[in-house]
Design a protein around this motif. Structure first.
Motif, PDB file in Angstrom:
ATOM      1  N   GLU A 104      54.040  34.782  24.108  1.00  0.00           N
ATOM      2  CA  GLU A 104      54.293  34.055  25.349  1.00  0.00           C
ATOM      3  C   GLU A 104      55.728  34.305  25.816  1.00  0.00           C
ATOM      4  O   GLU A 104      56.678  34.052  25.080  1.00  0.00           O
ATOM      5  N   LEU A 105      55.855  34.818  27.039  1.00  0.00           N
ATOM      6  CA  LEU A 105      57.161  35.133  27.604  1.00  0.00           C
ATOM      7  C   LEU A 105      57.275  34.570  29.006  1.00  0.00           C
ATOM      8  O   LEU A 105      56.268  34.266  29.659  1.00  0.00           O
ATOM      9  N   LYS A 106      58.503  34.474  29.473  1.00  0.00           N
ATOM     10  CA  LYS A 106      58.791  34.196  30.870  1.00  0.00           C
ATOM     11  C   LYS A 106      59.327  35.477  31.501  1.00  0.00           C
ATOM     12  O   LYS A 106      59.821  36.369  30.800  1.00  0.00           O
ATOM     13  N   ASP A 121      62.673  36.791  30.495  1.00  0.00           N
ATOM     14  CA  ASP A 121      62.834  37.332  29.140  1.00  0.00           C
ATOM     15  C   ASP A 121      62.723  38.859  29.128  1.00  0.00           C
ATOM     16  O   ASP A 121      62.889  39.476  28.072  1.00  0.00           O
ATOM     17  N   LEU A 149      58.640  39.440  17.963  1.00  0.00           N
ATOM     18  CA  LEU A 149      58.569  38.229  18.788  1.00  0.00           C
ATOM     19  C   LEU A 149      57.544  37.233  18.268  1.00  0.00           C
ATOM     20  O   LEU A 149      57.436  36.130  18.810  1.00  0.00           O
ATOM     21  N   GLU A 187      64.178  33.256  17.952  1.00  0.00           N
ATOM     22  CA  GLU A 187      64.426  33.699  19.320  1.00  0.00           C
ATOM     23  C   GLU A 187      65.832  34.250  19.521  1.00  0.00           C
ATOM     24  O   GLU A 187      66.034  35.193  20.294  1.00  0.00           O
ATOM     25  N   GLU A 188      66.819  33.685  18.845  1.00  0.00           N
ATOM     26  CA  GLU A 188      68.201  34.097  19.068  1.00  0.00           C
ATOM     27  C   GLU A 188      68.500  35.466  18.462  1.00  0.00           C
ATOM     28  O   GLU A 188      69.429  36.144  18.887  1.00  0.00           O
ATOM     29  N   SER A 208      63.847  39.775  25.186  1.00  0.00           N
ATOM     30  CA  SER A 208      64.425  38.815  24.249  1.00  0.00           C
ATOM     31  C   SER A 208      64.429  37.427  24.886  1.00  0.00           C
ATOM     32  O   SER A 208      64.584  37.291  26.104  1.00  0.00           O
ATOM     33  N   LYS A 209      64.247  36.412  24.049  1.00  0.00           N
ATOM     34  CA  LYS A 209      64.346  35.031  24.521  1.00  0.00           C
ATOM     35  C   LYS A 209      65.767  34.483  24.386  1.00  0.00           C
ATOM     36  O   LYS A 209      66.019  33.331  24.738  1.00  0.00           O
ATOM     37  N   ASN A 210      66.672  35.336  23.888  1.00  0.00           N
ATOM     38  CA  ASN A 210      68.077  34.969  23.793  1.00  0.00           C
ATOM     39  C   ASN A 210      68.705  35.144  25.177  1.00  0.00           C
ATOM     40  O   ASN A 210      68.896  36.260  25.651  1.00  0.00           O
ATOM     41  N   LYS A 211      69.016  34.033  25.831  1.00  0.00           N
ATOM     42  CA  LYS A 211      69.483  34.069  27.216  1.00  0.00           C
ATOM     43  C   LYS A 211      70.828  34.774  27.343  1.00  0.00           C
ATOM     44  O   LYS A 211      71.095  35.444  28.347  1.00  0.00           O
TER      45      LYS A 211
END
Length: 403
Positions: free
Chosen positions: A85-87, A90, A218, A224-225, A249-252
Motif C-alpha cells: 500500500e502506497l500513496k 511515496d 516494502l 518505513e524510515e 520510499s515512505k520516508n518523507k
C-alpha cells in the motif's frame, strides 16, 4: 590538464566493452548470438506501443519532476496489487532504474561514504557509485553454494562508521538468486539495528521460477524510515528503450530530497511514462506466460551447461541470467577468442565476462554471465557453439598455465 578522479576511475561496462569485437565479427559476415546483454527478444506489448501512436499533443512539454500524476497513480495500483500500500507521494518517477539507483545512493551517502552490496552484482552499480563519489563494500558470495548470503556476523564485520546502506538486487543480476522472505527480513532487522538504509533493486520481480515468491523490502513492517525501493519497466515489459523507472520510499525526508534531485534534471520522459502506464493494465496472463517462457529458456541453458565438465553453475531461481564458473583461467580472453577465431556455420556467441560484476580485484576472472533472452531455437544453437568453442579453447590452452 587532467580529467576528474571519477572520469579516470569509472569502469567500462563489461557488458558492452567487447562490442567492438562483436561488430568486427559481424562485418566479416559472422552472425553473433548476443547472450551478453539483458535485452529481451519478446515483443513489447501492443497495448504499450499503441500509447506511442496515440500521443497527439501539439507540444511535447516538460512534465512534473516527480512524474506524471496519471502514471504515479497507476503505480499505486500496480504495487497495491502486490499487497504493497502506497500513496502517490511515496513514488518519484525516474529516467530508468539507473537514475533511481543513482538518486538512492546520493540521497543516503556523503562523498566518501560506503554501501555494502553482495557480489557479484549488477556491474553498473560500480559506475553509479563512482559518479556519486561513494565506495561499494563487497560482500562476496560464491557459485558453489548458489550465491547465498553469509551470516550476520560476516555482514556486520563489513560495517564501518562510513557505512550508510546495504543494497540487494532481488532477484539478483547476474546470479538469478532469489532471496527468501526470511533473508529479506533478516537483512532489514540488521539494517534497523545498525541505523542503515536498505536499498532494494526489484526490477526482476516478475521473473521468479519453480514456485518461489518475491518479497519486497516494502513488506517489512515498521521499516518505513529505512526502506528504499528502486524499480524499472525495462525488463518486465521488454521495454528497455523506454527509460522509465522509479524510486519508492515512505520516508518523507528521503522523498523530499530525491524530489530536489529530480527537479535538477527537470523531468522524466513524458510519452514513455504514458507507455509505461499502459503496461500496468495488462492482464495477469501476460506475466504468467512470461514466466513460463523464461523458465523454459533457463532450463534449456542450464541443461546444456551441465553437460560441460568442470562448469560450476547452480540453478538460478529468478531474473534471466546464468552466472557460471568455467574450467579456464580467463573468461574475457575466451569471449574475445570466440568472437575473433571461432565459428560454427559462420555463427558465434558473445557473453559478459564475470570479473566486471565484482568489486574485489581478481575475482570472477574465470566466470561469465549468459543472458537467456533469445528464443529457444536460437539458444539451442548458441549453446552448441558455446560448448564446442569452450572445448576447443581448452585444447589450445592446455599447459599454458604451468609454462
Amino acid at each position: 590538464m587532467e580529467l576528474s578522479k571519477r572520469a579516470r576511475e569509472i569502469q567500462a561496462s563489461p557488458i558492452r566493452k567487447l562490442n567492438p569485437y562483436a561488430n568486427s565479427a559481424k562485418k566479416r559476415g559472422i552472425k553473433v548470438y548476443h547472450l551478453n546483454i539483458g535485452q529481451p527478444d519478446l515483443p513489447t506489448p501492443k497495448e504499450m506501443l499503441k500509447a506511442y501512436h496515440e500521443f497527439s499533443d501539439e507540444v511535447l512539454e516538460y512534465g512534473p519532476s516527480q512524474g506524471l500524476d496519471i502514471y504515479r497513480e497507476g503505480l499505486v495500483k500496480y504495487y497495491g496489487n502486490l499487497g504493497i500500500e502506497l500513496k502517490v507521494d511515496d513514488i518519484i518517477v525516474t529516467t530508468g532504474g539507473s537514475e533511481a539507483i543513482t538518486f538512492a545512493m546520493m540521497v543516503v551517502c556523503e562523498v566518501g561514504d560506503e554501501i555494502i552490496v553482495p557480489e557479484p552484482f549488477y556491474t553498473n552499480y560500480n559506475g553509479f557509485a563512482t559518479m556519486a563519489g561513494i565506495t561499494l563494500i563487497p560482500l562476496t558470495t560464491y557459485a558453489e553454494n548458489g550465491f547465498a548470503l553469509p551470516g550476520n556476523s560476516v555482514i556486520e564485520a563489513k560495517i564501518s562508521p562510513k557505512t550508510k546502506a546495504i543494497m540487494l538486487c532481488n532477484p539478483g543480476n547476474p546470479t538469478g538468486t532469489v532471496y527468501s522472505r526470511e533473508e529479506i527480513f533478516r537483512i532489514a532487522d540488521l539494517a534497523k539495528r545498525k541505523g542503515l538504509y536498505f536499498i532494494s533493486d526489484e526490477v526482476y520481480r516478475e521473473f521468479i521460477y519453480d514456485g518461489l515468491s518475491h518479497t519486497s523490502v516494502l513488506e517489512v513492517p515498521d521499516f518505513e524510515e529505512n526502506a528504499i525501493l528502486v524499480d524499472s519497466v525495462s525488463k518486465r515489459y521488454s521495454a528497455c528503450g523506454a527509460r522509465i523507472g522509479c524510486i519508492v520510499s515512505k520516508n518523507k525526508e528521503i522523498m523530499s530530497s530525491v524530489l530536489k534531485f529530480a527537479q535538477a534534471r527537470l523531468c522524466p520522459p513524458t510519452v514513455d511514462q504514458l507507455v509505461a502506464n499502459a503496461g500496468i493494465y495488462l492482464p495477469e496472463t501476460y506475466f504468467e506466460q512470461l514466466k513460463v517462457e523464461y523458465q523454459s529458456r533457463r532450463d534449456l541453458v542450464l541443461s546444456e551447461l551441465e553437460k560441460i565438465p568442470g562448469v560450476i553453475c547452480k540453478k538460478p531461481e529468478g531474473a534471466f541470467y546464468v552466472f557460471a564458473k568455467l574450467p579456464i583461467e580467463d573468461a574475457e580472453d575466451f569471449i574475445i577468442w570466440m568472437l575473433k577465431e571461432f565459428q560454427i556455420d559462420n555463427e558465434t556467441v558473445m557473453a559478459a565476462p564475470g570479473d566486471g560484476f565484482y568489486a574485489t580485484p581478481g575475482l570472477g576472472k574465470n566466470e561469465l554471465r549468459l543472458a537467456y533472452i533469445l528464443c529457444k531455437e536460437d539458444l539451442k544453437k548458441a549453446m552448441y557453439i558455446f560448448q564446442n568453442g569452450l572445448a576447443e579453447y581448452q585444447k589450445l590452452h592446455i599447459g599454458k598455465a604451468s609454462s
